[in-house]
Design a protein around this motif. Structure first.
Motif, PDB file in Angstrom:
ATOM      1  N   ARG A 224      39.175  43.732  27.359  1.00  0.00           N
ATOM      2  CA  ARG A 224      40.584  43.903  26.980  1.00  0.00           C
ATOM      3  C   ARG A 224      41.453  44.146  28.212  1.00  0.00           C
ATOM      4  O   ARG A 224      41.104  44.906  29.104  1.00  0.00           O
ATOM      5  CB  ARG A 224      40.704  45.058  25.978  1.00  0.00           C
ATOM      6  CG  ARG A 224      40.198  44.691  24.598  1.00  0.00           C
ATOM      7  CD  ARG A 224      40.218  45.869  23.645  1.00  0.00           C
ATOM      8  NE  ARG A 224      39.049  46.735  23.851  1.00  0.00           N
ATOM      9  CZ  ARG A 224      38.739  47.752  23.055  1.00  0.00           C
ATOM     10  NH1 ARG A 224      39.501  48.036  22.009  1.00  0.00           N
ATOM     11  NH2 ARG A 224      37.661  48.483  23.292  1.00  0.00           N
ATOM     12  N   ARG A 227      43.638  48.099  29.769  1.00  0.00           N
ATOM     13  CA  ARG A 227      43.473  49.372  29.065  1.00  0.00           C
ATOM     14  C   ARG A 227      42.839  50.451  29.935  1.00  0.00           C
ATOM     15  O   ARG A 227      42.827  51.626  29.566  1.00  0.00           O
ATOM     16  CB  ARG A 227      42.601  49.189  27.812  1.00  0.00           C
ATOM     17  CG  ARG A 227      43.230  48.397  26.700  1.00  0.00           C
ATOM     18  CD  ARG A 227      42.277  48.274  25.518  1.00  0.00           C
ATOM     19  NE  ARG A 227      42.191  49.509  24.738  1.00  0.00           N
ATOM     20  CZ  ARG A 227      41.116  50.259  24.630  1.00  0.00           C
ATOM     21  NH1 ARG A 227      40.004  49.949  25.271  1.00  0.00           N
ATOM     22  NH2 ARG A 227      41.114  51.350  23.882  1.00  0.00           N
ATOM     23  N   THR A 238      34.907  45.119  26.142  1.00  0.00           N
ATOM     24  CA  THR A 238      34.998  43.975  25.234  1.00  0.00           C
ATOM     25  C   THR A 238      34.731  44.419  23.802  1.00  0.00           C
ATOM     26  O   THR A 238      33.954  45.350  23.553  1.00  0.00           O
ATOM     27  CB  THR A 238      33.956  42.903  25.605  1.00  0.00           C
ATOM     28  OG1 THR A 238      32.655  43.498  25.555  1.00  0.00           O
ATOM     29  CG2 THR A 238      34.200  42.346  26.999  1.00  0.00           C
ATOM     30  N   ALA A 244      38.987  42.800  16.818  1.00  0.00           N
ATOM     31  CA  ALA A 244      40.315  42.804  17.446  1.00  0.00           C
ATOM     32  C   ALA A 244      41.388  42.357  16.459  1.00  0.00           C
ATOM     33  O   ALA A 244      42.516  42.862  16.478  1.00  0.00           O
ATOM     34  CB  ALA A 244      40.302  41.895  18.673  1.00  0.00           C
ATOM     35  N   ASP A 255      43.702  38.743  24.665  1.00  0.00           N
ATOM     36  CA  ASP A 255      43.948  39.893  25.542  1.00  0.00           C
ATOM     37  C   ASP A 255      43.352  41.179  24.990  1.00  0.00           C
ATOM     38  O   ASP A 255      43.122  42.134  25.739  1.00  0.00           O
ATOM     39  CB  ASP A 255      45.456  40.097  25.743  1.00  0.00           C
ATOM     40  CG  ASP A 255      46.040  39.079  26.705  1.00  0.00           C
ATOM     41  OD1 ASP A 255      45.255  38.324  27.303  1.00  0.00           O
ATOM     42  OD2 ASP A 255      47.273  39.049  26.859  1.00  0.00           O
ATOM     43  N   ASN A 256      43.102  41.206  23.699  1.00  0.00           N
ATOM     44  CA  ASN A 256      42.604  42.423  23.068  1.00  0.00           C
ATOM     45  C   ASN A 256      41.172  42.299  22.564  1.00  0.00           C
ATOM     46  O   ASN A 256      40.752  43.062  21.682  1.00  0.00           O
ATOM     47  CB  ASN A 256      43.531  42.829  21.925  1.00  0.00           C
ATOM     48  CG  ASN A 256      44.865  43.359  22.430  1.00  0.00           C
ATOM     49  OD1 ASN A 256      44.940  44.462  22.966  1.00  0.00           O
ATOM     50  ND2 ASN A 256      45.911  42.560  22.290  1.00  0.00           N
ATOM     51  N   SER A 257      40.418  41.357  23.136  1.00  0.00           N
ATOM     52  CA  SER A 257      38.990  41.253  22.793  1.00  0.00           C
ATOM     53  C   SER A 257      38.193  40.920  24.052  1.00  0.00           C
ATOM     54  O   SER A 257      37.593  41.790  24.659  1.00  0.00           O
ATOM     55  CB  SER A 257      38.765  40.207  21.701  1.00  0.00           C
ATOM     56  OG  SER A 257      39.313  38.952  22.065  1.00  0.00           O
TER      57      SER A 257
END
Length: 542
Positions: A224, A227, A238, A244, A255-257
């Motif tokens: 990700r 963060r 990840t 996600a 972007d979030n996984s």
């Protein structure tokens, strides 16, 4: 006047066609013009297209002189790619690159040679490699490739090129002297010391002359975005796409996984319609090479109370699913019926594949190995959540049913039916090979820079307490016995030949000679810098 400019890399070759090839290089300046001159007298030229890498950064773990930071910072790097056309198969052409700034200053490379895609019938020498990861023996390994077999015609790389994909210095200029591009371009400066004797290894001038085809390993995948306060932590951060989607509804799923942005921006590779650069097939001389995206998130096998484990979630994270690791989950499905599986099935039935003299499949995760990474099975983790009477989560653990291993259950039967002769992979940092009853060869030639040992003799894989599934502590869990090297195997303490090489002193490389259909493996003992390279194994594809 001497130019203060410098090239971040020498040129390297990508994506050859019957009449062309792409020339790629990197700089730390945008520049005004970037050109390739080529031809017998370097009297032809073509301009490059320039793009900027979007996610290359450095952080507190970067090995760069005079870098001080306590968090990731952007590093500006530009990629230049020019297509050289009008080439003739089998004919090598001199070339050189030049990058020019707006003030007129310029910098050029040495002269190298290029060629288009080889035609069937042309004998080729192809380097089979994987898992470089800036490890100690990699520079020595690649230097010995060139000293032993000369110029190769291609490089097949089965994943784990670096350690943290977004850390720019790992690709270009790590101060320890063994970054990815320098070792493959003969520009490394890696010092090894044994018995107080220092030896400097420069790697090999390889990819300036030979196109490289790569597979994605777990180290090409970042977690990700933004963060954490380090790139190492981001690499480990990840989570599966479906998780996600639930946690970050309306936000960027990638972007979030997890993502492979930097890897895909660096390389020009063949592309498949469903998989893009992640999985593809290409004809190269007499070979049809099929490259798959078969890798998962590596997590510690320890039942850790702090780190994310492949078997459990740390106690302090139980109330916060956003901080769970979700086990050793798979990045891209290869299970029967998945998009990648269906593409593979169609590729194996294609005319291009069926008419090829040699059929080779390459991916990262091992189907057969003596290494640690064969366990747990290559399948989606089964999540088991335990709660008390009040509904509070008290434990989260993961099981991996052996019968559901997607590689052995789903993929290998396809490859057997399609008469694949060679399956190439890496991940476990050793050399071993296997042969199926039908004659399909399996080669893991990843003892390039370091090793974590083999599950053989007295060295057992770590078996977690309370793990419910079938867990094989020694040998290859999937039935095939390892093949003892045919020429000069290393010997165990009892004098018996070993069916593997797993060493932090002895490095291994393999060469596929398509002219005779033979794969040869060589080792070099870095403790003896003046010693000969030894050919220790050889086998012929049917």
């Amino acid at each position: 006047m001497t130019s203060p400019l410098h090239l971040l890399t020498d040129p390297f070759l990508q994506l050859p066609t019957d009449k062309s090839v792409q020339v790629v290089w990197f700089t730390e300046f945008l520049g005004k013009k970037h050109i390739v001159t080529y031809g017998k007298n370097l009297d032809q030229s073509t301009c490059a297209k320039t793009t900027k890498l979007s996610r290359t950064r450095e952080d507190q773990k970067s090995n760069l002189v005079n870098l001080t930071t306590n968090q990731p910072i952007i590093r500006d790097i530009w990629r230049h790619e020019a297509e050289v056309i009008g080439l003739t198969p089998g004919v090598r052409v001199p070339y050189r690159i030049t990058s020019i700034c707006s003030d007129g200053l310029s910098v050029s490379s040495n002269v190298f040679t290029l060629a288009p895609n080889p035609k069937p019938g042309q004998a080729l020498k192809i380097l089979l490699t994987s898992d470089h990861q800036l490890k100690p023996m990699t520079s020595a390994n690649l230097q010995k490739v060139v000293e032993t077999v000369g110029q190769v015609d291609g490089v097949w790389f089965a994943g784990d090129l670096i350690n943290v994909s977004d850390r720019a210095s790992e690709w270009f200029d790590d101060s320890r002297g063994g970054a990815f591009f320098p070792v493959l371009q003969g520009r490394a400066n890696y010092e090894m010391t044994y018995n107080r004797v220092k030896t400097i290894y420069t790697g090999g001038e390889i990819i300036q002359h030979a196109p490289m085809f790569t597979a994605i390993g777990n180290h090409e995948v970042m977690g990700r975005w933004g963060r954490t306060d380090s790139l190492n932590s981001e690499f480990n951060d990840t989570i599966p796409r479906d998780v996600a989607q639930k946690l970050y509804s309306g936000k960027s799923l990638i972007d979030n996984s997890f993502n492979t942005h930097t890897y895909e921006e660096i390389f020009s590779l063949p592309e498949s319609k469903p998989g893009g650069k992640k999985y593809y097939a290409v004809s190269f001389g007499d070979v049809r090479l099929v490259v798959l995206y078969v890798t998962n998130m590596w997590r510690t096998p320890k039942l850790d109370t702090v780190r994310k484990s492949r078997y459990t979630e740390p106690a302090q994270n139980l109330d916060n699913p956003e901080n769970w690791g979700y086990g050793q989950f798979i990045f891209e499905s290869i299970a029967k019926g998945s998009q990648q599986y269906n593409w593979l099935e169609a590729e194996l039935n294609s005319l291009e594949f069926q008419k090829a003299k040699y059929k080779v499949v390459m991916f990262h995760h091992p189907p057969h190995t003596l290494g640690d990474n064969i366990v747990p099975p290559y399948t989606n983790p089964v999540q088991i959540i335990e709660s008390n009477q009040q509904g509070k989560i008290t434990a989260v653990r993961y099981e991996y049913p052996k019968h559901a291993d997607y590689i052995n259950r789903d993929v290998l039967p396809l490859l057997e039916a399609a008469n694949v002769q060679l399956v190439l992979y890496g991940h476990s940092h050793l050399w071993n090979r296997f042969v199926s009853p039908s004659g399909m060869h399996f080669l893991e030639t990843s003892n390039v820079g370091n090793s974590y040992g083999a599950a053989w003799g007295n060295k057992k894989r770590e078996v977690p307490i309370g793990y419910q599934e079938d867990y094989v502590a020694l040998g290859n869990p999937y039935g095939l016995e390892p093949v003892t090297p045919t020429i000069a195997p290393l010997l165990a303490e009892d004098g018996q030949p070993l069916p593997y090489i797993a060493s932090n002193d002895i490095t291994v490389f393999s060469i596929f000679d398509t002219g005779i259909g033979v794969v040869s493996s060589y080792y070099f003992d870095t403790r003896k810098p003046d010693s000969d390279v030894v050919k220790f194994d050889e086998f012929k594809l049917k």
